[in-house]
Design a protein around this motif. Structure first.
Motif, short mmCIF file in Angstrom:
data_model
loop_
_atom_site.label_atom_id
_atom_site.label_comp_id
_atom_site.label_asym_id
_atom_site.label_seq_id
_atom_site.Cartn_x
_atom_site.Cartn_y
_atom_site.Cartn_z
N VAL A 179 0.82 -1.22 0.00
CA VAL A 179 0.00 0.00 0.00
C VAL A 179 0.85 1.26 0.00
N VAL A 180 1.91 1.32 0.80
CA VAL A 180 2.67 2.56 0.94
C VAL A 180 4.12 2.45 0.52
N GLY A 181 4.50 1.30 -0.02
CA GLY A 181 5.89 1.11 -0.41
C GLY A 181 6.25 1.88 -1.67
N GLY A 182 7.50 1.87 -1.97
CA GLY A 182 8.00 2.58 -3.15
C GLY A 182 8.57 3.93 -2.77
N LEU A 195 4.73 7.60 0.54
CA LEU A 195 4.81 8.26 1.85
C LEU A 195 5.24 9.72 1.71
N ILE A 196 6.04 10.02 0.69
CA ILE A 196 6.41 11.42 0.43
C ILE A 196 5.16 12.21 0.08
N LEU A 197 4.33 11.67 -0.80
CA LEU A 197 3.10 12.36 -1.20
C LEU A 197 2.16 12.55 -0.02
N ILE A 198 2.02 11.51 0.79
CA ILE A 198 1.18 11.63 1.99
C ILE A 198 1.74 12.69 2.92
N SER A 199 3.05 12.70 3.07
CA SER A 199 3.69 13.69 3.93
C SER A 199 3.42 15.12 3.43
N ILE A 200 3.51 15.32 2.13
CA ILE A 200 3.24 16.65 1.55
C ILE A 200 1.79 17.04 1.76
N LEU A 201 0.88 16.10 1.53
CA LEU A 201 -0.54 16.40 1.64
C LEU A 201 -1.00 16.59 3.08
N ARG A 202 -0.16 16.26 4.04
CA ARG A 202 -0.52 16.51 5.45
C ARG A 202 -0.65 18.01 5.72
N ASP A 203 -0.03 18.83 4.88
CA ASP A 203 -0.13 20.29 5.03
C ASP A 203 -1.41 20.85 4.43
N GLN A 262 -3.48 7.41 -8.02
CA GLN A 262 -4.54 6.43 -8.27
C GLN A 262 -4.47 5.29 -7.26
N GLU A 263 -3.26 4.81 -6.99
CA GLU A 263 -3.08 3.72 -6.03
C GLU A 263 -3.44 4.17 -4.61
N LEU A 264 -3.03 5.39 -4.25
CA LEU A 264 -3.36 5.91 -2.92
C LEU A 264 -4.87 6.09 -2.78
N GLU A 265 -5.52 6.55 -3.84
CA GLU A 265 -6.97 6.71 -3.82
C GLU A 265 -7.67 5.36 -3.72
N MET A 266 -7.18 4.39 -4.47
CA MET A 266 -7.75 3.04 -4.45
C MET A 266 -7.68 2.43 -3.04
N ASN A 267 -6.64 2.78 -2.30
CA ASN A 267 -6.47 2.24 -0.95
C ASN A 267 -7.09 3.13 0.13
N GLY A 268 -7.82 4.14 -0.27
CA GLY A 268 -8.57 4.96 0.67
C GLY A 268 -7.75 5.97 1.45
N LEU A 269 -6.58 6.33 0.95
CA LEU A 269 -5.71 7.26 1.67
C LEU A 269 -5.80 8.69 1.14
N VAL A 270 -6.23 8.84 -0.10
CA VAL A 270 -6.29 10.14 -0.76
C VAL A 270 -7.64 10.27 -1.45
N THR A 271 -8.17 11.49 -1.45
CA THR A 271 -9.38 11.76 -2.23
C THR A 271 -9.05 12.72 -3.35
N THR A 277 -4.06 6.97 10.06
CA THR A 277 -3.57 5.72 10.66
C THR A 277 -2.10 5.48 10.34
N LEU A 278 -1.56 6.24 9.39
CA LEU A 278 -0.14 6.11 9.04
C LEU A 278 0.75 7.09 9.80
N SER A 279 0.17 7.91 10.66
CA SER A 279 0.96 8.93 11.37
C SER A 279 2.11 8.33 12.15
N ASP A 280 1.88 7.26 12.88
CA ASP A 280 2.96 6.64 13.66
C ASP A 280 4.06 6.10 12.74
N VAL A 281 3.67 5.55 11.60
CA VAL A 281 4.65 5.03 10.65
C VAL A 281 5.50 6.17 10.11
N ILE A 282 4.87 7.26 9.71
CA ILE A 282 5.60 8.40 9.15
C ILE A 282 6.51 9.02 10.20
N THR A 283 6.02 9.16 11.42
CA THR A 283 6.83 9.72 12.51
C THR A 283 8.03 8.82 12.80
#
Length: 129
Positions: free
Chosen positions: A28-31, A35-43, A67-76, A97-103
């Motif tokens: 789901v979050v590998g590659g 996680l970089i994109l999720i980190s940016i979108l946290r702002d 598309q993959e992040l959206e498919m997995n319910g992480l991004v709209t 739910t990924l906050s602890d992983v990113i931290t």
């Protein structure tokens, strides 16, 4: 998790399940980018091109990753009713739910970078002499 997982102390089935769930997470979050994109979108939400510039990623790769992040319910993905039409991306509540992983990854990366810098310091000193 206070206890270290040790496959000697737990069943082989538990160890296989642990490896499977880690693989699921990486699917789901590998590659390089997710996680970089999720980190940016946290702002906050960003338009497609803004996100591409911020991440320094090609639009082709960005589109695939989103598309993959959206498919997995992480991004709209939201298409705005403006002229010209714009597409904005934002995180879903589930992405929290990924906050602890990113931290944890941030903390480990910071320690690792500092370790590498300390290892390079003697080499730089030798080069000066």
């Amino acid at each position: 998790m206070s206890k270290r997982m040790n496959c000697i102390l737990v069943s082989e089935e538990d160890c296989k399940l642990a490896r499977l769930t880690i693989r699921d997470t990486l699917d789901v979050v590998g590659g390089k980018w997710k996680l970089i994109l999720i980190s940016i979108l946290r702002d906050g939400k960003l338009r497609f091109r803004e996100l591409a510039r911020e991440a320094n990623i090609s639009t082709r790769i960005l589109s695939k990753e989103l598309q993959e992040l959206e498919m997995n319910g992480l991004v709209t993905r939201t298409v705005t009713n403006s002229k010209p039409v714009a597409v904005e991306y934002s995180l879903t509540p589930y992405s929290e739910t990924l906050s602890d992983v990113i931290t944890a990854m941030h903390n480990w990366g910071k320690q690792h970078r500092e370790r590498l810098i300390r290892q390079l310091e003697p080499v730089k000193e030798e080069a000066k002499t």
